[in-house]
Write an enzyme that holds these catalytic residues in place. Sequence first.
Site, PDB file in Angstrom:
ATOM      1  CG  HIS A 226      24.100-109.975  40.149  1.00  0.00           C
ATOM      2  ND1 HIS A 226      23.684-108.702  40.470  1.00  0.00           N
ATOM      3  CD2 HIS A 226      23.403-110.312  39.058  1.00  0.00           C
ATOM      4  CE1 HIS A 226      22.785-108.291  39.606  1.00  0.00           C
ATOM      5  NE2 HIS A 226      22.590-109.249  38.735  1.00  0.00           N
ATOM      6  CE1 TYR A 230      18.601-110.683  36.897  1.00  0.00           C
ATOM      7  CE2 TYR A 230      20.878-111.125  37.486  1.00  0.00           C
ATOM      8  CZ  TYR A 230      19.922-110.299  36.913  1.00  0.00           C
ATOM      9  OH  TYR A 230      20.294-109.083  36.385  1.00  0.00           O
ATOM     10  CG  HIS A 380      18.960-100.819  41.529  1.00  0.00           C
ATOM     11  ND1 HIS A 380      18.357-101.095  40.319  1.00  0.00           N
ATOM     12  CD2 HIS A 380      19.671-101.943  41.853  1.00  0.00           C
ATOM     13  CE1 HIS A 380      18.691-102.320  39.920  1.00  0.00           C
ATOM     14  NE2 HIS A 380      19.485-102.859  40.839  1.00  0.00           N
ATOM     15  CG  PHE A 381      18.393-102.831  46.980  1.00  0.00           C
ATOM     16  CD1 PHE A 381      17.513-102.964  48.029  1.00  0.00           C
ATOM     17  CD2 PHE A 381      19.679-102.390  47.247  1.00  0.00           C
ATOM     18  CE1 PHE A 381      17.892-102.647  49.314  1.00  0.00           C
ATOM     19  CE2 PHE A 381      20.078-102.062  48.523  1.00  0.00           C
ATOM     20  CZ  PHE A 381      19.170-102.184  49.570  1.00  0.00           C
ATOM     21  CG  HIS A 382      13.730-100.566  48.688  1.00  0.00           C
ATOM     22  ND1 HIS A 382      15.010-100.324  49.121  1.00  0.00           N
ATOM     23  CD2 HIS A 382      13.077-101.122  49.744  1.00  0.00           C
ATOM     24  CE1 HIS A 382      15.129-100.692  50.391  1.00  0.00           C
ATOM     25  NE2 HIS A 382      13.977-101.192  50.792  1.00  0.00           N
ATOM     26  NE  ARG A 443      24.050-100.024  50.410  1.00  0.00           N
ATOM     27  CZ  ARG A 443      24.057-101.181  49.765  1.00  0.00           C
ATOM     28  NH1 ARG A 443      24.912-101.373  48.765  1.00  0.00           N
ATOM     29  NH2 ARG A 443      23.227-102.134  50.068  1.00  0.00           N
ATOM     30  NE  ARG A 444      24.575-100.881  54.427  1.00  0.00           N
ATOM     31  CZ  ARG A 444      25.441-101.348  53.542  1.00  0.00           C
ATOM     32  NH1 ARG A 444      26.632-100.801  53.432  1.00  0.00           N
ATOM     33  NH2 ARG A 444      25.119-102.355  52.765  1.00  0.00           N
TER      34      ARG A 444
HETATM   35 FE1  HAS Z   1      20.518-104.838  40.631  1.00  0.00          FE
HETATM   36  C1  HAS Z   1      22.828-103.729  42.927  1.00  0.00           C
HETATM   37  C2  HAS Z   1      22.671-104.080  38.080  1.00  0.00           C
HETATM   38  C3  HAS Z   1      18.331-106.225  38.334  1.00  0.00           C
HETATM   39  C4  HAS Z   1      18.731-106.283  43.185  1.00  0.00           C
HETATM   40  N1  HAS Z   1      20.720-104.951  42.654  1.00  0.00           N
HETATM   41  C5  HAS Z   1      21.716-104.390  43.414  1.00  0.00           C
HETATM   42  C6  HAS Z   1      21.461-104.639  44.800  1.00  0.00           C
HETATM   43  C7  HAS Z   1      20.324-105.406  44.867  1.00  0.00           C
HETATM   44  C8  HAS Z   1      19.865-105.588  43.514  1.00  0.00           C
HETATM   45  C9  HAS Z   1      19.672-105.965  46.114  1.00  0.00           C
HETATM   46  O1  HAS Z   1      25.628-103.438  37.752  1.00  0.00           O
HETATM   47  C10 HAS Z   1      22.275-104.105  45.966  1.00  0.00           C
HETATM   48  C11 HAS Z   1      23.214-105.111  46.537  1.00  0.00           C
HETATM   49  C12 HAS Z   1      23.923-104.501  47.723  1.00  0.00           C
HETATM   50  O2  HAS Z   1      23.399-104.651  48.840  1.00  0.00           O
HETATM   51  O3  HAS Z   1      24.961-103.876  47.527  1.00  0.00           O
HETATM   52  N2  HAS Z   1      20.483-105.048  38.584  1.00  0.00           N
HETATM   53  C13 HAS Z   1      21.439-104.636  37.736  1.00  0.00           C
HETATM   54  C14 HAS Z   1      21.016-104.902  36.359  1.00  0.00           C
HETATM   55  C15 HAS Z   1      19.785-105.498  36.445  1.00  0.00           C
HETATM   56  C16 HAS Z   1      19.463-105.611  37.838  1.00  0.00           C
HETATM   57  C17 HAS Z   1      21.765-104.589  35.112  1.00  0.00           C
HETATM   58  N3  HAS Z   1      18.848-105.994  40.721  1.00  0.00           N
HETATM   59  C18 HAS Z   1      18.107-106.475  39.671  1.00  0.00           C
HETATM   60  C19 HAS Z   1      17.032-107.291  40.156  1.00  0.00           C
HETATM   61  C20 HAS Z   1      17.155-107.325  41.526  1.00  0.00           C
HETATM   62  C21 HAS Z   1      18.291-106.508  41.866  1.00  0.00           C
HETATM   63  C22 HAS Z   1      16.023-107.983  39.269  1.00  0.00           C
HETATM   64  C23 HAS Z   1      16.336-108.019  42.555  1.00  0.00           C
HETATM   65  C24 HAS Z   1      15.356-108.827  42.308  1.00  0.00           C
HETATM   66  N4  HAS Z   1      22.372-104.026  40.522  1.00  0.00           N
HETATM   67  C25 HAS Z   1      23.087-103.860  39.395  1.00  0.00           C
HETATM   68  C26 HAS Z   1      24.428-103.375  39.739  1.00  0.00           C
HETATM   69  C27 HAS Z   1      24.482-103.284  41.117  1.00  0.00           C
HETATM   70  C28 HAS Z   1      23.166-103.700  41.582  1.00  0.00           C
HETATM   71  C29 HAS Z   1      25.544-103.055  38.840  1.00  0.00           C
HETATM   72  C30 HAS Z   1      25.681-102.873  41.985  1.00  0.00           C
HETATM   73  C31 HAS Z   1      25.777-101.417  42.136  1.00  0.00           C
HETATM   74  C32 HAS Z   1      26.810-101.005  43.130  1.00  0.00           C
HETATM   75  O4  HAS Z   1      27.620-100.134  42.777  1.00  0.00           O
HETATM   76  O5  HAS Z   1      26.860-101.479  44.282  1.00  0.00           O
HETATM   77  C33 HAS Z   1      18.968-106.008  35.253  1.00  0.00           C
HETATM   78  O6  HAS Z   1      18.678-107.376  35.415  1.00  0.00           O
HETATM   79  C34 HAS Z   1      17.715-105.222  35.066  1.00  0.00           C
HETATM   80  C35 HAS Z   1      17.011-105.604  33.777  1.00  0.00           C
HETATM   81  C36 HAS Z   1      15.603-105.123  33.806  1.00  0.00           C
HETATM   82  C37 HAS Z   1      14.995-104.454  32.834  1.00  0.00           C
HETATM   83  C38 HAS Z   1      13.578-103.992  33.049  1.00  0.00           C
HETATM   84  C39 HAS Z   1      12.579-104.722  32.166  1.00  0.00           C
HETATM   85  C40 HAS Z   1      11.202-104.219  32.467  1.00  0.00           C
HETATM   86  C41 HAS Z   1      10.114-105.004  32.693  1.00  0.00           C
HETATM   87  C42 HAS Z   1       8.807-104.334  33.016  1.00  0.00           C
HETATM   88  C43 HAS Z   1       7.947-104.146  31.776  1.00  0.00           C
HETATM   89  C44 HAS Z   1       6.685-103.471  32.134  1.00  0.00           C
HETATM   90  C45 HAS Z   1       5.512-103.633  31.507  1.00  0.00           C
HETATM   91  C46 HAS Z   1       4.323-102.908  32.049  1.00  0.00           C
HETATM   92  C47 HAS Z   1       5.305-104.523  30.334  1.00  0.00           C
HETATM   93  C48 HAS Z   1      15.680-104.124  31.578  1.00  0.00           C
HETATM   94  C49 HAS Z   1      10.142-106.484  32.595  1.00  0.00           C
HETATM   95  C50 HAS Z   1       4.098-101.670  31.231  1.00  0.00           C
HETATM   96  C51 HAS Z   1       3.171-100.789  31.976  1.00  0.00           C
HETATM   97  C52 HAS Z   1       3.053 -99.470  31.785  1.00  0.00           C
HETATM   98  C53 HAS Z   1       2.088 -98.702  32.614  1.00  0.00           C
HETATM   99  C54 HAS Z   1       3.850 -98.718  30.783  1.00  0.00           C
END
Ligand code: HAS
Length: 568
Positions: A226, A230, A380-382, A443-444
């Site tokens: 995890h 980050y 999600h991860f893409h 997933r696979r």
């Molecule tokens: Fe995740 C699984 C939970 C973030 C990558 N994640 C994965 C896996 C990967 C991955 C690769 O709790 C799969 C691993 C595998 O092979 O099994 N993830 C989270 C949570 C967050 C999160 C809570 N993940 C990431 C990031 C990754 C990433 C970043 C890569 C860089 N993830 C999980 C969980 C799993 C998981 C479980 C396991 C699930 C399972 O069952 O296997 C948080 O950090 C996300 C917080 C992000 C936000 C979004 C903020 C939005 C922003 C954009 C603002 C946009 C603007 C533009 C200003 C709250 C900053 C506006 C424009 C307009 C046009 C409106």
Amino acid sequence: MEFSDERAVEIDPGLKRMILIEIIFPVALLTLGIYHGLMQVLYRSGMIHRSQFLGLEYYQGLTLHGVVNALVFTTFFAVAFGYAVVRFYLGRPLNMTVAWLSFALMVGGTLMAAAVILTGKATVLYTFYPPLRAHPAFYIGLTLVVIGSWIAFFNWIPPYLAWKRENPGRKVPLAVVGIFVTFIVWLIATIPLAIETIFLLIPWSIGWVPTVNVPLARMLFWFFGHPLVYFWLLPTYVMYYTMLPKLAGGKLYSDFAGRLTFLWLLLFSVPVGIHHQFTEPGISSTWKFVQAFFTMLVAIPSFATAFTMAASMEHGARARGGSGLFGWWRKLPYLDRDRWLFSYFFAGLFIFIFGGVTGIVNASYNMNNVVHNTSWLPAHFHQTVAGPVFLSYIGMSLFLITKLTGKEIKGKGWNVWVPYIWTLGIMIFSTGLFIGGVGGEPRRTNMGLSYTNPQSPLYHVDWTAAKTLGSLGGTIMTIAALIYFIVFFATLFGKPVKQGALELIVSEPYHDEQIPAVQSFTPWLAGALLLIVIAYAPPLIQTLRSHFPGAPPYSPDSPVPLNLGPPS
Ligand code: HAS
């Protein structure tokens, strides 16, 4: 005229060469990684057969795709970008012998791992958890890459300390804080990984021990896995906080928000890995719940980033004549060929809204049961690693190439569209996989059996969305990547128009707060270590005390007969 900050720094030609190779080498490998991404979607949809994988088996291609894109490209980029940031902001020469040593280990390790993947001896996916077993060269190769990256980080510490001594009372540049947090998180995360490979996987892989403790290996892996995400995200946030506001035409809304985001990620990146193991035995629900709670806390800096980036872009858009409650959005340089890097950052932010929300779904303990191990996960991860992370990395790779070589971008008009075409592709691709995921699509796939071919015993009508949308989106993503590669290599082989130098875009802060709590790594690091002990000591003890039978190796591509039952 290309947007320029005019703060170019003349650097040692050796360092320049090294940063360039550290970018070109993984981008060249990325062509293979992306190709095998396309093969995945086409294969899952039943449109191609395993023989069309350029001679690779399905899982072998998937391993190459994950290892190149998620592990090798990201680590090389983080190191190259780290060198650029440290040299640019701290203004001190770096020890080039150490730098080349780090580089040699990383390249040597990558080639070792690639050789065994390509010869079919390391079909273990990017997570390489047992009982999938690889040739020892795979684990040793990855270990060398990690050690090489540590050495690069250690090389940045003396110039950092010298800068601190010569600038008492001054705030450390925000980008340097971000890069140091990236590598502190990396250092903490890779220690259990080293324990896993050295004590469990390598002896098992050599044949010194017949079986391996799978639950222990998986826990050690996710302790690393995890924070790894980050480690990917932090350099992207460095670019967002320090460059995007200026590209938008304005200032960074709050310097404090940037520092807090980085340090908060240092605090909470690690004690959350068990959210990947909610469904696994041997860990009590108490500790699963504790880590689910911490996972919610690790999302906070991303919410802060969403707000800060929106506010910074609004500042820029208003400075460019934007007005009204929402009217200012029209004034952002979405298709400005000279500020083209903005499009790479903006598209990534857009995708991350969906990647972030689905992360919260994954982290919600009960909802995880619905989506775990389904195609929801790759969607999600893409939208995270292949969204904001990938786009900012390829954008910055191109930017650094042009600045360091003094060459003009070739195909500026095409280049500015790359991130938007990629976004279109990824949104279509992920929608298909999300729909398939809530319908239970795994997933696979396995052993050449397609979920979407009516002749297949795994056929399921609910999963056809993944076939159509997944393959369409994946193809569009490949087209975007193809345009990028053409632009990248045409630029690289073009003629220089000026002397190359190191140049980064620097945003000034709008609110330049002086808040002592975010001026030192020490309390945050101490807090991080404490949280790790609280969150991991009890489940680790539980796992060590449980007597799981050891597992013999298993290979996913060898045809083991499965009892699949009748098609449903
Ligand atoms: Fe995740 C699984 C939970 C973030 C990558 N994640 C994965 C896996 C990967 C991955 C690769 O709790 C799969 C691993 C595998 O092979 O099994 N993830 C989270 C949570 C967050 C999160 C809570 N993940 C990431 C990031 C990754 C990433 C970043 C890569 C860089 N993830 C999980 C969980 C799993 C998981 C479980 C396991 C699930 C399972 O069952 O296997 C948080 O950090 C996300 C917080 C992000 C936000 C979004 C903020 C939005 C922003 C954009 C603002 C946009 C603007 C533009 C200003 C709250 C900053 C506006 C424009 C307009 C046009 C409106």
